[in-house]
Design an enzyme around this catalytic site. Structure first.
Site, PDB file in Angstrom:
ATOM      1  CB  THR A 133      51.321  32.981  36.486  1.00 40.90           C
ATOM      2  OG1 THR A 133      52.708  33.107  36.754  1.00 40.90           O
ATOM      3  CG2 THR A 133      50.703  32.329  37.713  1.00 40.90           C
ATOM      4  CG  ASP A 134      56.285  31.601  34.458  1.00 43.24           C
ATOM      5  OD1 ASP A 134      55.799  32.385  35.307  1.00 43.24           O
ATOM      6  OD2 ASP A 134      57.371  31.828  33.873  1.00 43.24           O
ATOM      7  CD  GLU A 135      55.108  34.400  39.730  1.00 44.15           C
ATOM      8  OE1 GLU A 135      55.014  34.309  40.963  1.00 44.15           O
ATOM      9  OE2 GLU A 135      55.155  35.488  39.130  1.00 44.15           O
ATOM     10  CE1 TYR A 168      49.144  36.025  40.838  1.00 47.77           C
ATOM     11  CE2 TYR A 168      51.414  35.336  40.450  1.00 47.77           C
ATOM     12  CZ  TYR A 168      50.180  35.727  39.962  1.00 47.77           C
ATOM     13  OH  TYR A 168      49.972  35.808  38.591  1.00 47.77           O
ATOM     14  CE  LYS A 172      46.395  33.281  37.909  1.00 47.31           C
ATOM     15  NZ  LYS A 172      45.240  34.016  37.306  1.00 47.31           N
TER      16      LYS A 172
HETATM   17  N1  LIG Z   1      51.706  40.260  34.936  1.00 41.67           N
HETATM   18  C1  LIG Z   1      52.302  39.138  34.577  1.00 41.67           C
HETATM   19  O1  LIG Z   1      53.512  39.125  34.330  1.00 41.67           O
HETATM   20  C2  LIG Z   1      51.500  37.865  34.431  1.00 41.67           C
HETATM   21  C3  LIG Z   1      52.126  36.748  33.865  1.00 41.67           C
HETATM   22  C4  LIG Z   1      51.369  35.584  33.668  1.00 41.67           C
HETATM   23  C5  LIG Z   1      50.048  35.555  34.033  1.00 41.67           C
HETATM   24  N2  LIG Z   1      49.455  36.647  34.605  1.00 41.67           N
HETATM   25  C6  LIG Z   1      48.029  36.549  34.954  1.00 41.67           C
HETATM   26  O2  LIG Z   1      47.327  37.416  34.075  1.00 41.67           O
HETATM   27  C7  LIG Z   1      46.222  37.998  34.730  1.00 41.67           C
HETATM   28  C8  LIG Z   1      46.301  39.503  34.638  1.00 41.67           C
HETATM   29  O3  LIG Z   1      47.509  39.948  35.240  1.00 41.67           O
HETATM   30  P1  LIG Z   1      47.856  41.509  35.314  1.00 41.67           P
HETATM   31  O4  LIG Z   1      49.309  41.622  35.498  1.00 41.67           O
HETATM   32  O5  LIG Z   1      47.191  42.217  34.197  1.00 41.67           O
HETATM   33  O6  LIG Z   1      47.126  41.886  36.687  1.00 41.67           O
HETATM   34  P2  LIG Z   1      46.689  43.303  37.224  1.00 41.67           P
HETATM   35  O7  LIG Z   1      46.860  43.233  38.707  1.00 41.67           O
HETATM   36  O8  LIG Z   1      47.363  44.407  36.468  1.00 41.67           O
HETATM   37  O9  LIG Z   1      45.139  43.403  36.870  1.00 41.67           O
HETATM   38  C9  LIG Z   1      44.164  42.644  37.518  1.00 41.67           C
HETATM   39  C10 LIG Z   1      42.797  43.225  37.157  1.00 41.67           C
HETATM   40  O10 LIG Z   1      41.803  42.405  37.802  1.00 41.67           O
HETATM   41  C11 LIG Z   1      40.865  43.254  38.448  1.00 41.67           C
HETATM   42  N3  LIG Z   1      40.324  42.527  39.602  1.00 41.67           N
HETATM   43  C12 LIG Z   1      40.993  42.158  40.726  1.00 41.67           C
HETATM   44  N4  LIG Z   1      40.159  41.524  41.575  1.00 41.67           N
HETATM   45  C13 LIG Z   1      38.941  41.469  40.949  1.00 41.67           C
HETATM   46  C14 LIG Z   1      37.686  40.920  41.309  1.00 41.67           C
HETATM   47  N5  LIG Z   1      37.484  40.325  42.495  1.00 41.67           N
HETATM   48  N6  LIG Z   1      36.655  41.027  40.431  1.00 41.67           N
HETATM   49  C15 LIG Z   1      36.830  41.647  39.224  1.00 41.67           C
HETATM   50  N7  LIG Z   1      37.993  42.210  38.853  1.00 41.67           N
HETATM   51  C16 LIG Z   1      39.037  42.112  39.702  1.00 41.67           C
HETATM   52  C17 LIG Z   1      41.662  44.482  38.847  1.00 41.67           C
HETATM   53  O11 LIG Z   1      40.805  45.613  39.066  1.00 41.67           O
HETATM   54  C18 LIG Z   1      42.596  44.660  37.655  1.00 41.67           C
HETATM   55  O12 LIG Z   1      41.999  45.437  36.653  1.00 41.67           O
HETATM   56  C19 LIG Z   1      46.253  37.472  36.165  1.00 41.67           C
HETATM   57  O13 LIG Z   1      45.351  36.420  36.260  1.00 41.67           O
HETATM   58  C20 LIG Z   1      47.691  37.005  36.357  1.00 41.67           C
HETATM   59  O14 LIG Z   1      47.732  35.951  37.268  1.00 41.67           O
HETATM   60  C21 LIG Z   1      50.163  37.800  34.810  1.00 41.67           C
END
Ligand SMILES: NC(=O)c1ccc[n+]([C@@H]2O[C@H](COP(=O)([O-])OP(=O)(O)OC[C@H]3O[C@@H](n4cnc5c(N)ncnc54)[C@H](O)[C@@H]3O)[C@@H](O)[C@H]2O)c1
Length: 361
Positions: A133-135, A168, A172
């Site tokens: 993430t950009d965070e 969070y 990350k």
């Molecule tokens: N949502 C955003 O805006 C955003 C932006 C940039 C980066 N990201 C990154 O992208 C990734 C996905 O984000 P998202 O928004 O889809 O998250 P999300 O919370 O919707 O999904 C996370 C998934 O990971 C699974 N999970 C959690 N803990 C687990 C574990 N211990 N073992 C196996 N599976 C596990 C969950 O069941 C879920 O399906 C993350 O790494 C997040 O940091 C998200």
């Protein structure tokens, strides 16, 4: 290729899984623990596909993940599994440390042993792509307090220093450091992407955009933290997953790519845009903006994020297809047409947490 996607039942992971099955010839193995945020219904339309398989497992469970690598023999790992909600990380950071840091370390170690033992050709092509993430970069100067040229406000580049603010983003950042160290120390073929805020279909309704849409439809308060002037750079999720596939197939090993939508919006603008669109798509007795409710700001709330995505644009020829206006319109229509997904996702865990954090304010 056989691509092992962790977190493929989550918001971005499920969009990636659907994209891979629908637009490539690759095989996809989805490894997900199915926490409150993981929802098999988000991948239901590819579940029976011959190139798709699923394993329910925790990335912290070394023996389960080792068995999965041995059984499925992936060519590429795309690691998205994480605890992802900043508010939850503030009320309970332990799960974030466990999954995001320890889980990534477990996965890296298993992937390293697996990669090391591959025959030379497969070893050369193996990739470990860490989705971040950009965070991790902390926050940027805000136009309301910036004394310089407003058209020259700084952006996050791949060289920006890490300065995470929340549990969070700190977890990350920590996982990014581990991935970078596994490349530098062991020569593992890793790539990192840092992306701005995503939005789109199948987004769990605790995050700003789906929360606003669904609360508005239910006639409930639309909570906005502080004055609502925090700025985020919004990217439609399908633009993100196209970028991820380009990076994993064409990106340079050891590199980082920032991904962003060039769509800086204040939170209050996002909420007002949703209200105004709903006024035309599904008019209520009075404008939806009446539901906007300002609530106490999140502690440590970052003021502004914005991405300089010129590296991925120039090197991999990626740019977003959606503007915020087209993407938010599609997103609202999707929620209006998928009420049953919404109902099913409202599990007990979700409802209890929302009740405590938003609905009573
Ligand atoms: N949502 C955003 O805006 C955003 C932006 C940039 C980066 N990201 C990154 O992208 C990734 C996905 O984000 P998202 O928004 O889809 O998250 P999300 O919370 O919707 O999904 C996370 C998934 O990971 C699974 N999970 C959690 N803990 C687990 C574990 N211990 N073992 C196996 N599976 C596990 C969950 O069941 C879920 O399906 C993350 O790494 C997040 O940091 C998200």
């Amino acid at each position: 290729m056989k691509i092992l996607v962790t977190g493929g039942a989550g918001f971005i992971g499920s969009a990636l899984v659907r994209h891979l099955i629908e637009n490539t010839e690759d095989y996809v193995l989805n490894v997900d623990k199915l926490t409150y945020a993981g929802n098999p219904e988000s991948v239901a339309n590819v579940a029976g596909h011959p190139r798709y398989s699923f394993e329910q497992a925790d990335i912290c469970d070394k023996s389960a993940i080792e068995k999965i690598f041995a059984k499925h023999q992936p060519d590429v790992v795309m690691h998205l599994a994480a605890e992802s909600h900043v508010d939850r990380s503030i009320s309970g950071p332990a799960d974030f440390i466990t999954t995001n840091i320890v889980g990534t370390a477990v996965l890296l170690e298993i992937a390293r042993a697996y990669w090391h033992a591959l025959e030379p050709q497969r070893k050369r092509h193996f990739r470990f792509h860490h989705i971040s993430t950009d965070e991790v970069y902390g926050d940027l100067p805000h136009p309301d307090t910036w004394s310089g040229n407003k058209d020259a406000l700084p952006l996050f580049t791949e060289q920006s220093a890490y300065a995470p603010s929340s549990p969070y983003s700190a977890s990350k950042a920590s996982s990014d450091h581990l991935v970078r160290a596994w490349h530098r120390t062991y020569g593992m073929p890793t790539i990192i992407t840092n992306c701005s805020n995503n939005y789109g279909p199948y987004h769990f309704p605790e995050k700003l955009i789906p929360l606003t849409i669904l609360n508005a439809l239910a006639g409930k308060a639309l909570p906005i933290y502080g004055r609502g002037d925090q700025i985020r750079d919004w990217l439609y999720v399908e633009d993100h997953v196209r970028a991820l596939y380009l990076v994993v197939t064409q990106g340079q090993v050891g590199e980082t790519y920032n991904i962003g939508g060039n769509n800086e919006k204040k939170n209050v603008q996002v909420v007002e845009t949703i209200c105004d669109l709903l006024d035309t798509l599904l008019p209520a007795a009075a404008p939806y903006r009446r539901l906007i409710t300002y609530v106490t700001d999140r502690p440590g709330h970052d003021r502004r994020y914005a991405i300089d995505a010129s590296k991925i644009r120039d090197e991999l020829n990626w740019k977003p297809r959606e503007t915020f206006e087209t993407g938010i319109h599609k997103t609202i229509l999707w929620y209006l047409n998928h009420q049953s997904w919404v109902e099913h996702v409202k599990s007990g865990a979700y409802q209890a947490w929302m009740k405590q954090n938003y609905e009573q304010r």
